[in-house]
Enzyme design. Structure first.
Site, short mmCIF file in Angstrom:
data_model
loop_
_atom_site.label_atom_id
_atom_site.label_comp_id
_atom_site.label_asym_id
_atom_site.label_seq_id
_atom_site.Cartn_x
_atom_site.Cartn_y
_atom_site.Cartn_z
N GLY A 123 0.82 -1.19 0.00
CA GLY A 123 0.00 0.00 0.00
C GLY A 123 0.86 1.25 0.00
O GLY A 123 2.01 1.23 0.46
N ASP A 124 0.35 2.34 -0.53
CA ASP A 124 1.05 3.62 -0.43
C ASP A 124 1.12 4.00 1.05
O ASP A 124 0.39 3.45 1.88
CB ASP A 124 0.31 4.69 -1.23
CG ASP A 124 1.22 5.82 -1.68
OD1 ASP A 124 2.29 5.99 -1.08
OD2 ASP A 124 0.84 6.55 -2.62
#
Length: 322
Positions: free
Chosen positions: A176-177
């Site tokens: 995930g970012d």
């Protein structure tokens, strides 16, 4: 990257990426060999503010250049990766306003033929070891009907599993970012989407972590997954087998960069490769080839031949960024 795309030179970009990976190995040859690049989002709106990070707005050109970038970064060894390339941001992410809570609304046709197409080219053509899920949600329609509404990218089984893995054969891990997985719990609208009709105040973060991992997001940038991944299993939100799938994907790529081997390939690269003359020469060649000269043959451009002044208009018109 935007300047590099102006070269249209696949071989040169592959060479540059290979040299970049060599310098990465020279700087740190055992750990931290995962690089969050390339950014291949479609640069459709000049107001985005991050267009220079991308290869432009054309999915085919971006896909072909992205293939060369990823393959150059990851090397040509059958068993070992030179570095891990992470294609990002997946998916339909090109707006900074409300980027951590906004949604990209489009038809399935638009998603598949435009925003997702560039990722498909790179996955099928270069086998990237990693991909990054984006902050934004996606709302998708099919034949005028809503297929799903406001599903965050870090917990979207349609994009992370159906498209990325089942349709295109992606075999790497998804990260995930930074903060995107925590957003699933911290942003009420995301949480309500993941648990429709439930009292979200009673749903622990471990439950949102389970939704993310089950959708195909294997790890996050931040601390949301630990110890919540274990708690999600202990509390019955996901099975140990589901957690093991994510762990397997992560450790497979760690093995491929030789993290656990005593003498893997590329371990002999030393810091003296940094800023070698031949690397600087390639950087200069890329810069020179990035210039595009428009020839106004037969006055085809909407410019007069005797033009003497050009106006630059905008907030940054009198600034040069380096």
């Amino acid at each position: 990257p935007l300047s590099m795309s102006n070269t249209w030179n696949c071989d040169l970009i592959h060479k540059m990426a290979d040299m970049t990976a060599t310098e990465a190995r020279g700087k740190n040859n055992k750990l931290n060999l995962s690089y969050w690049s390339p950014t291949v989002n479609m640069a459709r709106d000049p107001r985005w503010g991050r267009n220079e990070e991308t290869f432009g707005e054309d999915p085919y050109l971006t896909g072909q250049l992205g293939i060369q970038f990823v393959s150059g970064m990851q090397g040509d060894d059958e068993n070992y990766l030179k570095t891990i390339a992470t294609v990002k941001h997946f998916i339909a992410n090109n707006c900074e306003k409300e980027r951590r809570g906004g949604t990209s609304v489009m038809s399935e046709k638009t998603l598949r033929e435009y925003y997702a197409k560039v990722f498909q080219y790179i996955v099928e053509g270069a086998d990237p070891a990693s991909a990054m899920s984006s902050y934004n949600a996606v709302t998708l329609t099919r034949c005028g009907e809503t297929l799903f509404d406001y599903i965050p990218s870090a917990a979207n089984p349609y994009t992370l599993t159906d498209l990325l893995r089942r349709n295109w054969g992606f075999s790497g891990y998804v990260t995930g970012d930074c903060g995107a997985v925590a957003d699933l719990n911290d942003k009420a609208a995301y949480k309500q989407t993941l648990f429709p009709g439930e009292d979200i105040s009673k749903i622990p973060q471990s439950a949102t972590i389970a939704k993310s991992i089950q959708a195909g997001n294997d790890i996050d940038c931040g601390n949301a997954s630990k110890p919540n991944g274990l708690e999600a299993v202990l509390n019955g939100y996901m099975s140990e087998e589901e957690l093991n799938i994510a762990v397997y994907r992560l450790f497979l790529q760690r093995m491929r960069v030789g993290e656990f081997d005593p003498d893997p390939r590329y371990r002999d690269i030393t810091p003296d490769v940094l800023e070698k003359d031949e690397h600087i020469a390639v950087a200069e060649e890329l810069a020179e080839e990035s210039w595009v000269l428009l020839k106004n043959e037969d006055n085809i451009l909407p410019l007069k031949k005797d033009i003497k002044n050009v106006a630059l208009v905008g907030a940054l018109a009198d600034e040069a960024e380096f």
